[in-house]
Design an enzyme around this catalytic site. Structure first.
Site, PDB file in Angstrom:
ATOM      1  N   TYR A 168       0.843  -1.197   0.000  1.00  0.00           N
ATOM      2  CA  TYR A 168       0.000   0.000   0.000  1.00  0.00           C
ATOM      3  C   TYR A 168       0.885   1.256   0.000  1.00  0.00           C
ATOM      4  CZ  TYR A 168      -3.624  -3.422   1.008  1.00  0.00           C
ATOM      5  OH  TYR A 168      -4.459  -4.499   0.930  1.00  0.00           O
TER       6      TYR A 168
ATOM      7  N   CYS B  21      -4.821 -24.772  12.942  1.00  0.00           N
ATOM      8  CA  CYS B  21      -4.956 -24.339  11.555  1.00  0.00           C
ATOM      9  C   CYS B  21      -4.182 -25.320  10.668  1.00  0.00           C
ATOM     10  CB  CYS B  21      -4.354 -22.938  11.453  1.00  0.00           C
ATOM     11  SG  CYS B  21      -4.010 -22.393   9.787  1.00  0.00           S
TER      12      CYS B  21
ATOM     13  N   CYS C 235      -9.791 -19.408   4.356  1.00  0.00           N
ATOM     14  CA  CYS C 235     -10.276 -18.180   5.006  1.00  0.00           C
ATOM     15  C   CYS C 235      -9.974 -16.980   4.108  1.00  0.00           C
ATOM     16  CB  CYS C 235      -9.639 -18.018   6.388  1.00  0.00           C
ATOM     17  SG  CYS C 235      -7.861 -18.294   6.422  1.00  0.00           S
TER      18      CYS C 235
HETATM   19 FE1  SF4 Z   1      -6.237 -22.146   8.839  1.00  0.00          FE
HETATM   20 FE2  SF4 Z   1      -7.589 -20.442   7.292  1.00  0.00          FE
HETATM   21 FE3  SF4 Z   1      -7.435 -23.047   6.669  1.00  0.00          FE
HETATM   22 FE4  SF4 Z   1      -8.877 -22.205   8.765  1.00  0.00          FE
HETATM   23  S1  SF4 Z   1      -9.266 -21.783   6.626  1.00  0.00           S
HETATM   24  S2  SF4 Z   1      -7.539 -23.966   8.694  1.00  0.00           S
HETATM   25  S3  SF4 Z   1      -7.625 -20.549   9.494  1.00  0.00           S
HETATM   26  S4  SF4 Z   1      -5.752 -21.569   6.768  1.00  0.00           S
END
Ligand code: SF4
Ligand code: ADP
Length: 674
Positions: A177, A337, A343
């Site tokens: 940024y 994780c 995500c």
């Molecule tokens: Fe990890 Fe994101 Fe996968 Fe969840 S979605 S297990 S937080 S990497």
């Protein structure tokens, strides 16, 4: 009981004028909720605070309409309305004795201002610097008045942040940024006092830190998010010029593929070398990430003075209660994780983040789901779950917690379904955590009975005579080639050899000779299978109608690494090509643009195009159930058996089935007032 070595994680720490109760810090991370979903956001962040994080931050928060990242969701502090919206979050965070941080953000040449329609303000006038966005816009070069105005805007946003109740206010000087454009000699071509020498390039960051300190007047801490890189000594020279200015350093590295890397390529604690050197150059506290899920690694990082505070984004998404679990010594309850970046993908797709490991993520407000609390059922009923893949395991776990008598029947000798095979593929070993955490949780309840080696039939389901049946039998990879680019089976010669992905994963009788993968699935599995076959010594060709191999993995931030790995491993790549016909020792490809065809030699073919739900038992049971010749309170199918998809969908589907079973009225989620 908590191990003594982990006590260090619970020592309070002063951050300028405020104090964090412990060393767990949810660094600013995208949520996909942004300014449009204040209630969703407030509840999600609150649950992190409830789970023990000493500090909980927002995502990137625009200071003014000149920083507008639409269509990506972002937070903003533009007006009174925004202050009120943020106050919902800070109040909820404070309820749990945690501090609230806000990452004030200036987009610069990285964003297009698609919604505000104001020309992007860049360090120079050039096309947008976000490498994956091809918008036909160019920024306006910031003049002196614009720079002066930035200082006013940052100061004003810092005051708004205080009014909204934040305790930590950021100056955000990384991630491509505007401020990183100033810092970087490759992007900063200015000839005024903001360009040229390091002292000049760092000037704007210094000014904004000072403006922010002045705005908060010692009532909030001022943090700076900044990148250092062990391979780039200049980043430390720059850092040294600022090192004592802010109250807290939130440090990361320049390479986002490392900072945010998938577990295929980046393991826990990968930033250590770069961060620890910077830490030695400042007396101010340092927070940094590293996808930390092991309390030993976290405690070591602090004890060895690599950093003072454990920063976390993904581990806090997968397990919002990670700090409390460590505090209470409940180590085996930690939901680690897996580093899949599902995500992040959903934020980039413009929707609230979801998580493979934590199905409640993003549903805390809309459905009132909680990652730890599961309401018990008063009904003493039994449930037969057929299939022990991610969906069946998750449904059994939740139902076990709710107090149902659960029978989990799995055809094979092992639980885990697709995760067993996939976690054995190159780079995916951490994915087995999906299975292991669930088995461990199930083993803690006495009311879930597991039956392995139990290939269920309609008759055996009827014999069990449960009150409810959940079918979670998964799906099988099809071999006909029907998928995104083919509505009918691909034409093939009767002497050709076509191998399904399932039999390949089960390692059954792999043919010899050159193999060609036709990937019309476009996510990780095609590229990973190609690498798996290369490792087995095969000559591999990879055909995809997309422009890049595993195109969807752009969203999970692994596209470049994955394509580089394929190229470097010698896989022959044919992008923008469809598979037209399979012959006995070759295939015919057709260019998706021109239709021009070419022959490619291949002794056998692996089509990765679609999966067929394994729903035979379900369909047979359903017709008996519909004709009332089968007495059941409910019968449903879940996971890949209902609709093949990503593992996160299967877990979500299992959780939903478990949490909703037996409830007469399920409050439908509110899509208003988000
Ligand atoms: Fe990890 Fe994101 Fe996968 Fe969840 S979605 S297990 S937080 S990497
Ligand atoms: P999901 O992702 O939906 O959980 P998976 O394919 O990973 O789907 O898992 C499905 C599981 O169901 C596999 O472990 C498979 O062995 C099991 N399974 C399939 N058919 C039966 C059956 N008739 N009886 C018991 N288990 C079955």
């Amino acid at each position: 009981m908590r191990q003594k070595a982990h006590d260090i994680l619970f020592l309070p720490i002063k951050i300028g004028p405020v104090k964090s109760k412990n060393r767990f810090y949810q660094v600013p991370h995208c949520s996909g909720m942004g300014w449009q979903r204040p209630n969703t956001l407030a509840r999600m962040r609150e649950i992190k605070a409830e789970g023990g994080w000493g500090v909980v931050c927002t995502e990137y928060c625009s200071i003014d309409p000149t920083s507008d990242d639409s269509s990506y969701p972002f937070a903003r502090l533009w007006n009174k309305q925004d202050i009120k919206a943020h106050a919902k979050t800070t109040e909820r965070i404070h309820k749990h004795n945690a501090l609230a941080g806000v990452e004030l953000w200036i987009g610069g040449n990285y964003v297009a201002n698609l919604d505000s329609r104001i020309p992007p303000l860049g360090i120079s006038s050039r096309p947008l610097t976000n490498p994956d966005v091809y918008h036909p816009y160019q920024s306006k070069k910031l003049d002196k008045a614009d720079i002066k105005n930035l200082r006013v805007l940052q100061k004003s946003a810092a005051k708004k942040a205080m009014e909204a109740g934040f305790d930590i206010v950021y100056v955000y000087a990384t991630h491509g940024y505007l401020l990183s454009e100033f810092l970087d000699s490759k992007t900063n071509s200015r000839t005024d006092e903001y360009g040229g020498s390091i002292e000049n390039r760092v000037r704007i960051v210094k000014e904004l830190i000072l403006e922010t300190l002045e705005a908060v007047q010692g009532k909030c801490a001022v943090a700076t998010r900044f990148s250092v890189e062990i391979s780039d000594p200049e980043t430390y020279d720059t850092f040294a010029l600022l090192s004592e200015l802010p109250d807290l350093w939130d440090l990361t590295v320049n390479n986002y593929e490392i900072e945010m890397g998938v577990s295929r390529y980046v393991k826990e604690g990968a930033l250590e070398e770069s961060i620890s050197l910077a830490k030695s150059l400042t007396s101010k506290p340092v927070v940094s990430v590293g996808r930390f899920t092991s309390p030993d690694t976290m405690a070591k990082a602090i004890k060895n003075n690599f950093q003072d505070i454990i920063g976390s984004a993904r581990p806090s998404i997968a397990d919002p209660f990670l700090p409390n679990k460590i505090r209470d010594g409940k180590y085996d309850d930690i939901r680690e994780c897996i580093g899949c970046n599902i995500c992040y993908a959903h934020n980039t797709l413009g929707v609230p983040i979801r998580c493979t490991q934590n199905p409640t993520m993003g549903e805390e407000w809309r459905r009132n789901w909680h990652p730890e609390r599961i309401q018990r059922s008063y009904k003493k009923e039994s449930v037969l779950v057929v299939g022990g893949g991610p969906a069946g395991l998750e449904a059994s776990r939740v139902l076990g917690k709710r107090g149902y008598k659960v029978f989990l029947a799995e055809a094979s000798k092992k639980l885990g379904g697709r995760v067993i095979f996939e976690s054995n593929l190159p780079g995916l070993s951490e994915w087995i955590r999906v299975r292991d955490w669930r088995i461990n949780q199930i083993n803690k309840t006495s009311n879930v009975e597991i039956f392995l080696d139990s290939n269920m039939t309609v008759e055996s389901v009827i014999d069990v005579n449960p009150d409810h049946v959940i079918i979670a039998t998964g799906s099988s990879w099809a071999v006909d080639g029907i998928g995104k680019n083919h509505n009918t089976p691909i034409k093939k010669n009767s002497n050709s050899t076509v191998v399904s992905l399932d039999s390949l994963l089960l390692k059954q009788n792999l043919p010899s000779g050159k193999v060609l993968i036709f990937d019309d699935d476009h996510y990780y599995i095609g590229p990973v299978i190609a690498l798996y076959l290369v490792q087995k010594g095969y000559d591999v060709s990879f055909v995809t109608p997309a422009g890049r191999c595993g195109q969807w993995s752009y969203y999970t931030e692994e596209l470049y690494q994955s394509n580089a790995e394929l190229i470097n491993s010698g896989v022959k790549i044919f992008t923008n090509n469809n598979l037209l016909e399979i012959k006995s020792d070759s295939v015919i490809l057709s260019c998706i643009f021109s239709g021009k065809t070419q022959n490619v030699t291949a002794d056998w073919i692996v089509p990765i195009t679609r999966r067929e739900p394994r729903d035979k038992i379900f369909n047979e049971l359903k017709s008996l159930y519909d004709y009332k010749s089968l007495k059941l309170n409910s019968l449903i199918k879940i996971g890949d058996c209902e609709a093949p998809g990503i593992i996160a969908s299967a877990i979500y589907s299992g959780y939903k089935a478990g949490i909703e079973l037996g409830k007469n009225s399920i409050k439908s989620p509110s899509y208003n007032n988000l």
